[in-house]
Scaffold this active site. Sequence first.
Site, PDB file in Angstrom:
ATOM      1  N   ASP A  17       0.790  -1.249   0.000  1.00 29.12           N
ATOM      2  CA  ASP A  17       0.000   0.000   0.000  1.00 29.12           C
ATOM      3  C   ASP A  17       0.823   1.301   0.000  1.00 29.12           C
ATOM      4  O   ASP A  17       0.502   2.229   0.763  1.00 29.12           O
ATOM      5  CB  ASP A  17      -0.959   0.006   1.201  1.00 29.12           C
ATOM      6  N   LYS A 115      -6.977  -4.976  -3.023  1.00 34.83           N
ATOM      7  CA  LYS A 115      -7.722  -5.540  -1.888  1.00 34.83           C
ATOM      8  C   LYS A 115      -8.639  -4.487  -1.313  1.00 34.83           C
ATOM      9  O   LYS A 115      -8.425  -3.284  -1.499  1.00 34.83           O
ATOM     10  CB  LYS A 115      -6.739  -6.057  -0.820  1.00 34.83           C
ATOM     11  N   CYS A 160      -2.035  -2.841   7.595  1.00 37.32           N
ATOM     12  CA  CYS A 160      -1.939  -3.757   6.460  1.00 37.32           C
ATOM     13  C   CYS A 160      -0.641  -4.558   6.434  1.00 37.32           C
ATOM     14  O   CYS A 160      -0.651  -5.729   6.052  1.00 37.32           O
ATOM     15  CB  CYS A 160      -2.180  -2.999   5.166  1.00 37.32           C
TER      16      CYS A 160
HETATM   17  C1  VGL Z   1      -4.599   0.637   5.774  1.00 40.52           C
HETATM   18  C2  VGL Z   1      -6.185   1.478   7.191  1.00 40.52           C
HETATM   19  C3  VGL Z   1      -7.139   1.397   6.211  1.00 40.52           C
HETATM   20  C4  VGL Z   1      -3.175   0.229   5.562  1.00 40.52           C
HETATM   21  C5  VGL Z   1      -5.539   0.522   4.774  1.00 40.52           C
HETATM   22  O1  VGL Z   1      -2.729   0.169   4.389  1.00 40.52           O
HETATM   23  O2  VGL Z   1      -2.486  -0.038   6.561  1.00 40.52           O
HETATM   24  N1  VGL Z   1      -4.930   1.094   6.982  1.00 40.52           N
HETATM   25  N2  VGL Z   1      -6.812   0.917   5.007  1.00 40.52           N
END
Ligand code: VGL
Length: 211
Positions: A17, A115, A160
């Site tokens: 991410d 995702k 994540c």
């Molecule tokens: C994430 C919160 C919501 C992350 C993704 O990538 O850690 N955290 N969505």
Amino acid sequence: MTETFSLADGDALLVIDVQNDFCPGGALAVADGDAVVPLINRLGTAFPHVLLTQDWHTPDHSSFASSHAAKQPFETVPMPYGEQTLWPDHCVQGTPGAAFHRDLERTRAELVLRKGFRREIDSYSAFYENDRKTATGLTGYLRERGISRVFLAGLATDFCVHFSAVDAAREGFTAVLIEDACRAIDLAGSLAAAKQAMHDAGVIFATSARI
Ligand code: VGL
Ligand code: ZN
């Protein structure tokens, strides 16, 4: 003593991410989030396999506080699959916030795994959605490609990256967290809890200089 790693065919770098919304100026900015980019770019050249994940939500995603009446970001709500933290709207499919950081090297990435793309359910982990049952298919991909060791880097350490690392270990891969190539949100002690959970799951802690 910090372990030194020499890389082999079965090693993959799983980059979690590294998207604009998790970097400074983004909707769910992680402090210093963009600092991971040069480290990940350097690491990427050393790995035989590079895989990226991309948080990829619908505009009305159930993990957004804005989808719930009278709820604020960082509060929680009960969902059919358990307690869910609510977030500011982030990583909406096709928006600039969901794009990878512009400097993230992705030429050699062999897989981009999206995702969290189903409205009713969030997915922190690259392996299982937040019901902890619905598989993304990543285990099968890694197994079929002969990958046995997964090194993790990216955002955020305590969400994540944490859930992906724990699931990697549970699925029988050797899971290595590259700590300095990650940054955390750290919501009410979540970083310490995540580190404990990763430790308990058998995740190995490493630094990028040793790889
Ligand atoms: C994430 C919160 C919501 C992350 C993704 O990538 O850690 N955290 N969505
Ligand atoms: Zn998200």
